[in-house]
Design a protein around this motif. Structure first.
Motif, PDB file in Angstrom:
ATOM      1  N   SER A  78       0.820  -1.217   0.000  1.00  0.00           N
ATOM      2  CA  SER A  78       0.000   0.000   0.000  1.00  0.00           C
ATOM      3  C   SER A  78       0.852   1.264   0.000  1.00  0.00           C
ATOM      4  N   ARG A  79       2.098   1.157   0.431  1.00  0.00           N
ATOM      5  CA  ARG A  79       2.985   2.330   0.419  1.00  0.00           C
ATOM      6  C   ARG A  79       3.302   2.781  -0.997  1.00  0.00           C
ATOM      7  N   ASN A  80       3.149   1.891  -1.963  1.00  0.00           N
ATOM      8  CA  ASN A  80       3.423   2.227  -3.356  1.00  0.00           C
ATOM      9  C   ASN A  80       2.218   2.825  -4.066  1.00  0.00           C
ATOM     10  N   GLY A  81       1.145   3.026  -3.331  1.00  0.00           N
ATOM     11  CA  GLY A  81      -0.014   3.676  -3.904  1.00  0.00           C
ATOM     12  C   GLY A  81      -1.147   2.725  -4.226  1.00  0.00           C
ATOM     13  N   MET A  82      -2.108   3.237  -4.958  1.00  0.00           N
ATOM     14  CA  MET A  82      -3.329   2.493  -5.244  1.00  0.00           C
ATOM     15  C   MET A  82      -3.153   1.554  -6.422  1.00  0.00           C
ATOM     16  N   LEU A  83      -3.954   0.509  -6.416  1.00  0.00           N
ATOM     17  CA  LEU A  83      -3.908  -0.501  -7.462  1.00  0.00           C
ATOM     18  C   LEU A  83      -5.264  -0.510  -8.164  1.00  0.00           C
ATOM     19  N   PHE A  84      -5.290  -0.038  -9.414  1.00  0.00           N
ATOM     20  CA  PHE A  84      -6.509   0.042 -10.209  1.00  0.00           C
ATOM     21  C   PHE A  84      -6.632  -1.223 -11.051  1.00  0.00           C
ATOM     22  N   ILE A  85      -7.720  -1.990 -10.841  1.00  0.00           N
ATOM     23  CA  ILE A  85      -7.910  -3.250 -11.547  1.00  0.00           C
ATOM     24  C   ILE A  85      -9.247  -3.237 -12.279  1.00  0.00           C
ATOM     25  N   ASN A  86      -9.216  -3.519 -13.584  1.00  0.00           N
ATOM     26  CA  ASN A  86     -10.450  -3.591 -14.369  1.00  0.00           C
ATOM     27  C   ASN A  86     -11.261  -4.819 -13.986  1.00  0.00           C
ATOM     28  N   VAL A  87     -12.566  -4.650 -13.905  1.00  0.00           N
ATOM     29  CA  VAL A  87     -13.456  -5.751 -13.556  1.00  0.00           C
ATOM     30  C   VAL A  87     -14.794  -5.522 -14.249  1.00  0.00           C
ATOM     31  N   PHE A  88     -15.410  -6.602 -14.701  1.00  0.00           N
ATOM     32  CA  PHE A  88     -16.703  -6.490 -15.374  1.00  0.00           C
ATOM     33  C   PHE A  88     -17.818  -6.316 -14.345  1.00  0.00           C
ATOM     34  N   PRO A  89     -18.826  -5.490 -14.649  1.00  0.00           N
ATOM     35  CA  PRO A  89     -19.962  -5.331 -13.733  1.00  0.00           C
ATOM     36  C   PRO A  89     -20.620  -6.652 -13.365  1.00  0.00           C
ATOM     37  N   SER A  90     -20.712  -7.574 -14.320  1.00  0.00           N
ATOM     38  CA  SER A  90     -21.335  -8.864 -14.020  1.00  0.00           C
ATOM     39  C   SER A  90     -20.516  -9.668 -13.022  1.00  0.00           C
ATOM     40  N   THR A  91     -19.202  -9.474 -13.011  1.00  0.00           N
ATOM     41  CA  THR A  91     -18.346 -10.138 -12.024  1.00  0.00           C
ATOM     42  C   THR A  91     -18.647  -9.616 -10.634  1.00  0.00           C
ATOM     43  N   ILE A  92     -18.759  -8.299 -10.511  1.00  0.00           N
ATOM     44  CA  ILE A  92     -19.065  -7.690  -9.211  1.00  0.00           C
ATOM     45  C   ILE A  92     -20.420  -8.146  -8.709  1.00  0.00           C
ATOM     46  N   SER A  93     -21.392  -8.280  -9.608  1.00  0.00           N
ATOM     47  CA  SER A  93     -22.747  -8.677  -9.220  1.00  0.00           C
ATOM     48  C   SER A  93     -22.863 -10.167  -8.908  1.00  0.00           C
ATOM     49  N   ASN A  94     -21.863 -10.942  -9.283  1.00  0.00           N
ATOM     50  CA  ASN A  94     -21.895 -12.374  -9.016  1.00  0.00           C
ATOM     51  C   ASN A  94     -21.889 -12.620  -7.503  1.00  0.00           C
ATOM     52  N   PRO A  95     -22.780 -13.461  -6.973  1.00  0.00           N
ATOM     53  CA  PRO A  95     -22.852 -13.699  -5.524  1.00  0.00           C
ATOM     54  C   PRO A  95     -21.551 -14.232  -4.919  1.00  0.00           C
ATOM     55  N   LEU A  96     -20.689 -14.822  -5.733  1.00  0.00           N
ATOM     56  CA  LEU A  96     -19.436 -15.376  -5.229  1.00  0.00           C
ATOM     57  C   LEU A  96     -18.330 -14.331  -5.085  1.00  0.00           C
ATOM     58  N   PHE A  97     -18.517 -13.166  -5.716  1.00  0.00           N
ATOM     59  CA  PHE A  97     -17.405 -12.219  -5.809  1.00  0.00           C
ATOM     60  C   PHE A  97     -17.035 -11.597  -4.463  1.00  0.00           C
ATOM     61  N   LEU A  98     -18.009 -11.302  -3.623  1.00  0.00           N
ATOM     62  CA  LEU A  98     -17.714 -10.634  -2.359  1.00  0.00           C
ATOM     63  C   LEU A  98     -16.771 -11.466  -1.497  1.00  0.00           C
ATOM     64  N   SER A  99     -17.062 -12.749  -1.372  1.00  0.00           N
ATOM     65  CA  SER A  99     -16.192 -13.596  -0.558  1.00  0.00           C
ATOM     66  C   SER A  99     -14.823 -13.749  -1.206  1.00  0.00           C
ATOM     67  N   PHE A 100     -14.788 -13.788  -2.543  1.00  0.00           N
ATOM     68  CA  PHE A 100     -13.513 -13.874  -3.259  1.00  0.00           C
ATOM     69  C   PHE A 100     -12.634 -12.667  -2.972  1.00  0.00           C
ATOM     70  N   ILE A 101     -13.188 -11.474  -3.143  1.00  0.00           N
ATOM     71  CA  ILE A 101     -12.378 -10.258  -2.995  1.00  0.00           C
ATOM     72  C   ILE A 101     -12.026 -10.012  -1.524  1.00  0.00           C
ATOM     73  N   GLU A 102     -12.915 -10.395  -0.619  1.00  0.00           N
ATOM     74  CA  GLU A 102     -12.628 -10.241   0.808  1.00  0.00           C
ATOM     75  C   GLU A 102     -11.453 -11.134   1.210  1.00  0.00           C
ATOM     76  N   LYS A 103     -11.461 -12.379   0.761  1.00  0.00           N
ATOM     77  CA  LYS A 103     -10.377 -13.309   1.085  1.00  0.00           C
ATOM     78  C   LYS A 103      -9.064 -12.840   0.473  1.00  0.00           C
ATOM     79  N   LEU A 104      -9.110 -12.374  -0.774  1.00  0.00           N
ATOM     80  CA  LEU A 104      -7.893 -11.953  -1.467  1.00  0.00           C
ATOM     81  C   LEU A 104      -7.270 -10.722  -0.817  1.00  0.00           C
ATOM     82  N   THR A 105      -8.088  -9.726  -0.528  1.00  0.00           N
ATOM     83  CA  THR A 105      -7.549  -8.498   0.045  1.00  0.00           C
ATOM     84  C   THR A 105      -7.103  -8.682   1.493  1.00  0.00           C
TER      85      THR A 105
END
Length: 237
Positions: A78-105
């Motif tokens: 995080s000291r190197n700044g923000m990380l901008f990652i492209n993602v499709f809206p349908s990916t974000i809306s997928n019910p599995l995505f929240l747990s995926f991104i929470e675990k990864l981050t």
């Protein structure tokens, strides 16, 4: 012929990272992640192939996972700044995505500096569903950006409905900006909107020194483009 399964099983792609600069200080504030297939496909063609074979969510999330892993493995935090990652809206809306991104981050402690850029190539079908998903994602500290703003007629609706933290202007509005009073007027209007509603404005796709100089003159706070720095492997910075 390359298939979506080959992209997923072989993980036959990598990422380049393009810096984003603060035009007032000329310092990097972060990087945009750009997928680079190892095969002859372009990034757009790779995702189109995945969509045609109903593997878009799988490829999108695998790309995000690999990008965050690589960013951290190269010693960037995080000291190197923000990380901008492209993602499709349908990916974000997928019910599995929240747990995926929470675990990864959580694993890589990246949530506070992660920006999800909504891929403009996919039409948003339901703002209510997408906003509900984004509400939960934002609770993790993750922010949201609209990419290539000004490219589609529906961009105004996305700006109003999604209330993004960042807006990235499309290359069309930047190309030959110094020669077009109309484009300068539009850019100024977007800048005023962003200032009023606490949205950070990024001008991307800057290719020439004249475009960069005018962006700075117009008071655009953040910028990226080949005239500043082309996309590269992180270990080359």
């Amino acid at each position: 012929m390359t298939s979506a399964e080959q992209l997923l099983n072989g993980r036959s792609f990598s990422h380049h990272f393009q810096p984003i600069y603060n035009l007032a200080t000329w310092r990097k504030i972060g990087y945009e992640v750009l997928l680079r297939p190892a095969c002859s496909l372009s990034p757009e063609e790779a995702f189109q192939l995945a969509e045609a074979e109903e593997k878009l969510y799988e490829l999108d999330t695998l790309s995000i996972q690999k990008a965050v892993e690589y960013y951290n493995n190269e010693g960037y935090t995080s000291r190197n700044g923000m990380l901008f990652i492209n993602v499709f809206p349908s990916t974000i809306s997928n019910p599995l995505f929240l747990s995926f991104i929470e675990k990864l981050t959580t694993q890589f402690q990246q949530s506070q500096n992660l920006i999800l850029e909504l891929n403009e190539s996919e039409r948003i079908e339901d703002y209510i569903v997408l906003n509900k998903a984004l509400q939960n994602i934002r609770k993790l500290g993750i922010k949201v950006a609209i990419d290539d703003f000004g490219k589609r007629y529906s961009d105004i609706a996305s700006l109003v409905e999604l209330k993004p933290d960042y807006v990235k202007l499309d290359r069309y509005l930047i190309s030959n900006l110094e020669q077009s009073k109309e484009k300068q007027f539009i850019v100024n209007c977007i800048k005023k909107y962003c200032a009023e509603f606490h949205t950070k404005l990024i001008i991307e796709g800057i290719e020439r020194p004249n475009e960069l100089a005018l962006a700075k003159y117009l008071g655009i706070p953040l910028a990226q483009g080949n005239v500043l720095s082309p996309p590269e492997d992180l270990n080359q910075y």
